[in-house]
Design a protein around this motif. Structure first.
Motif, PDB file in Angstrom:
ATOM      1  N   PRO A  84       3.253  -1.688 -10.787  1.00 21.95           N
ATOM      2  CA  PRO A  84       3.348  -0.524 -11.672  1.00 21.95           C
ATOM      3  C   PRO A  84       1.997   0.196 -11.725  1.00 21.95           C
ATOM      4  CG  PRO A  84       3.183  -2.527 -12.958  1.00 21.95           C
ATOM      5  CD  PRO A  84       3.309  -2.944 -11.519  1.00 21.95           C
ATOM      6  N   VAL A  85       2.046   1.479 -12.059  1.00 17.47           N
ATOM      7  CA  VAL A  85       0.825   2.284 -12.117  1.00 17.47           C
ATOM      8  C   VAL A  85       0.799   3.055 -13.434  1.00 17.47           C
ATOM      9  CG1 VAL A  85      -0.443   4.198 -11.049  1.00 17.47           C
ATOM     10  CG2 VAL A  85       0.733   2.535  -9.610  1.00 17.47           C
ATOM     11  N   GLU A  86      -0.308   2.898 -14.160  1.00 20.58           N
ATOM     12  CA  GLU A  86      -0.515   3.732 -15.337  1.00 20.58           C
ATOM     13  C   GLU A  86      -1.280   4.962 -14.879  1.00 20.58           C
ATOM     14  OE1 GLU A  86      -2.777   3.843 -19.621  1.00 20.58           O
ATOM     15  OE2 GLU A  86      -2.268   1.890 -18.775  1.00 20.58           O
ATOM     16  N   GLU A 133      -5.324  10.768  -6.534  1.00 22.93           N
ATOM     17  CA  GLU A 133      -5.611  10.298  -7.897  1.00 22.93           C
ATOM     18  C   GLU A 133      -4.695   9.138  -8.288  1.00 22.93           C
ATOM     19  OE1 GLU A 133      -5.296  13.773 -10.351  1.00 22.93           O
ATOM     20  OE2 GLU A 133      -7.104  14.680  -9.486  1.00 22.93           O
ATOM     21  N   ILE A 134      -3.439   9.216  -7.917  1.00 25.77           N
ATOM     22  CA  ILE A 134      -2.487   8.142  -8.230  1.00 25.77           C
ATOM     23  C   ILE A 134      -2.847   6.871  -7.466  1.00 25.77           C
ATOM     24  CG2 ILE A 134      -0.075   7.420  -7.947  1.00 25.77           C
ATOM     25  CD1 ILE A 134       0.654  10.416  -8.582  1.00 25.77           C
ATOM     26  N   ALA A 150       3.757   3.805  -7.688  1.00 21.30           N
ATOM     27  CA  ALA A 150       3.018   5.039  -7.413  1.00 21.30           C
ATOM     28  C   ALA A 150       3.957   6.178  -7.038  1.00 21.30           C
ATOM     29  CB  ALA A 150       1.991   4.797  -6.308  1.00 21.30           C
ATOM     30  N   GLU A 151       5.070   5.863  -6.402  1.00 23.59           N
ATOM     31  CA  GLU A 151       6.025   6.908  -6.020  1.00 23.59           C
ATOM     32  C   GLU A 151       6.619   7.593  -7.254  1.00 23.59           C
ATOM     33  OE1 GLU A 151       8.239   9.403  -3.452  1.00 23.59           O
ATOM     34  OE2 GLU A 151       6.449   8.186  -3.148  1.00 23.59           O
ATOM     35  N   ALA A 152       6.953   6.822  -8.260  1.00 23.21           N
ATOM     36  CA  ALA A 152       7.493   7.391  -9.494  1.00 23.21           C
ATOM     37  C   ALA A 152       6.452   8.281 -10.170  1.00 23.21           C
ATOM     38  CB  ALA A 152       7.959   6.285 -10.437  1.00 23.21           C
ATOM     39  N   ALA A 153       5.205   7.843 -10.162  1.00 20.00           N
ATOM     40  CA  ALA A 153       4.123   8.663 -10.733  1.00 20.00           C
ATOM     41  C   ALA A 153       3.979   9.962  -9.952  1.00 20.00           C
ATOM     42  CB  ALA A 153       2.808   7.884 -10.732  1.00 20.00           C
ATOM     43  N   LEU A 210       0.806  -1.221   0.000  1.00 21.17           N
ATOM     44  CA  LEU A 210       0.000   0.000   0.000  1.00 21.17           C
ATOM     45  C   LEU A 210       0.838   1.271   0.000  1.00 21.17           C
ATOM     46  CD1 LEU A 210      -2.936  -0.931   2.400  1.00 21.17           C
ATOM     47  CD2 LEU A 210      -2.976  -0.719  -0.104  1.00 21.17           C
ATOM     48  N   THR A 211       2.116   1.170   0.309  1.00 19.05           N
ATOM     49  CA  THR A 211       2.961   2.359   0.258  1.00 19.05           C
ATOM     50  C   THR A 211       3.211   2.731  -1.201  1.00 19.05           C
ATOM     51  OG1 THR A 211       4.934   3.360   1.232  1.00 19.05           O
ATOM     52  CG2 THR A 211       5.194   1.170   0.291  1.00 19.05           C
ATOM     53  N   ASN A 212       3.672   3.930  -1.438  1.00 18.60           N
ATOM     54  CA  ASN A 212       3.931   4.330  -2.824  1.00 18.60           C
ATOM     55  C   ASN A 212       5.199   3.724  -3.408  1.00 18.60           C
ATOM     56  OD1 ASN A 212       1.599   5.737  -3.056  1.00 18.60           O
ATOM     57  ND2 ASN A 212       2.508   7.763  -3.008  1.00 18.60           N
ATOM     58  N   PRO A 213       6.327   3.725  -2.684  1.00 19.19           N
ATOM     59  CA  PRO A 213       7.550   3.182  -3.294  1.00 19.19           C
ATOM     60  C   PRO A 213       7.618   1.651  -3.205  1.00 19.19           C
ATOM     61  CG  PRO A 213       8.074   4.104  -1.151  1.00 19.19           C
ATOM     62  CD  PRO A 213       6.614   4.381  -1.402  1.00 19.19           C
TER      63      PRO A 213
END
Length: 128
Positions: A36-38, A68-69, A47-50, A18-21
Motif C-alpha cells: 500500500p502507498v500513502e 512522486e508516487i 501505487a497504481e490506485a494512487a 516495483l510495478t505500480n499494480p
C-alpha cells in the motif's frame, strides 16, 4: 541480477513489487506481500490506485505525479530500495524493461525508453 521486465506478471518478486499494480501482481501469485502507498494524506491499496486517483492526462504532469508516487512507495517500503541497490541501482534499472502488453501504452519500453522506468529511476535517485 540481469535485467527483468518490471510488471505484474513478473515471476521474480522484485519485478512484480516495483510495478505500480502490486495488488494485481499479488492476485496473480507473483507477490507474497502487499505494498500500500500513502500519498497526499490518503492510503491507497497500491501505487497504481494512487496514480489513477491523481493523474492529469498530460504526459509531463503524469510523469511528475508518477515519480512522486514511486518516491512515496520506496520511502514506505525501504526493502525495495535496498533490493534495487543490491542489484546495481540506476545501472540495473536502466537495463530493465516495462512491457505489459497494453497497446499504445505511453509507459512501456526498454530501459530509459520506458516512461515508467524513467520515473522509477528518478524516484530511486530522489530517495537515495
Amino acid at each position: 541480477m540481469k535485467e527483468i521486465n518490471i510488471w505484474s506478471g513478473c515471476s521474480i518478486g522484485i519485478g512484480a513489487a516495483l510495478t505500480n499494480p502490486t495488488e494485481l501482481a499479488f492476485r496473480k501469485g507473483n507477490l507474497k506481500n502487499h505494498y500500500p502507498v500513502e500519498f497526499n494524506g490518503k492510503v491507497f491499496r497500491d501505487a497504481e490506485a494512487a496514480y489513477q486517483n491523481h493523474k492529469f492526462g498530460h504526459l509531463q504532469q503524469d510523469m511528475t505525479i508518477m515519480t512522486e508516487i514511486i518516491v512515496a512507495k520506496l520511502q514506505q517500503h525501504p526493502r525495495l530500495l535496498k533490493t534495487i541497490a543490491k542489484y546495481g541501482g540506476v545501472a540495473w534499472l536502466e537495463q530493465c524493461n516495462h512491457i505489459v502488453g497494453v497497446r499504445g501504452s505511453r509507459w512501456e519500453g526498454l530501459g530509459r525508453k520506458s516512461n515508467f522506468i524513467q520515473c522509477l529511476i528518478s524516484a530511486y535517485i530522489l530517495v537515495c
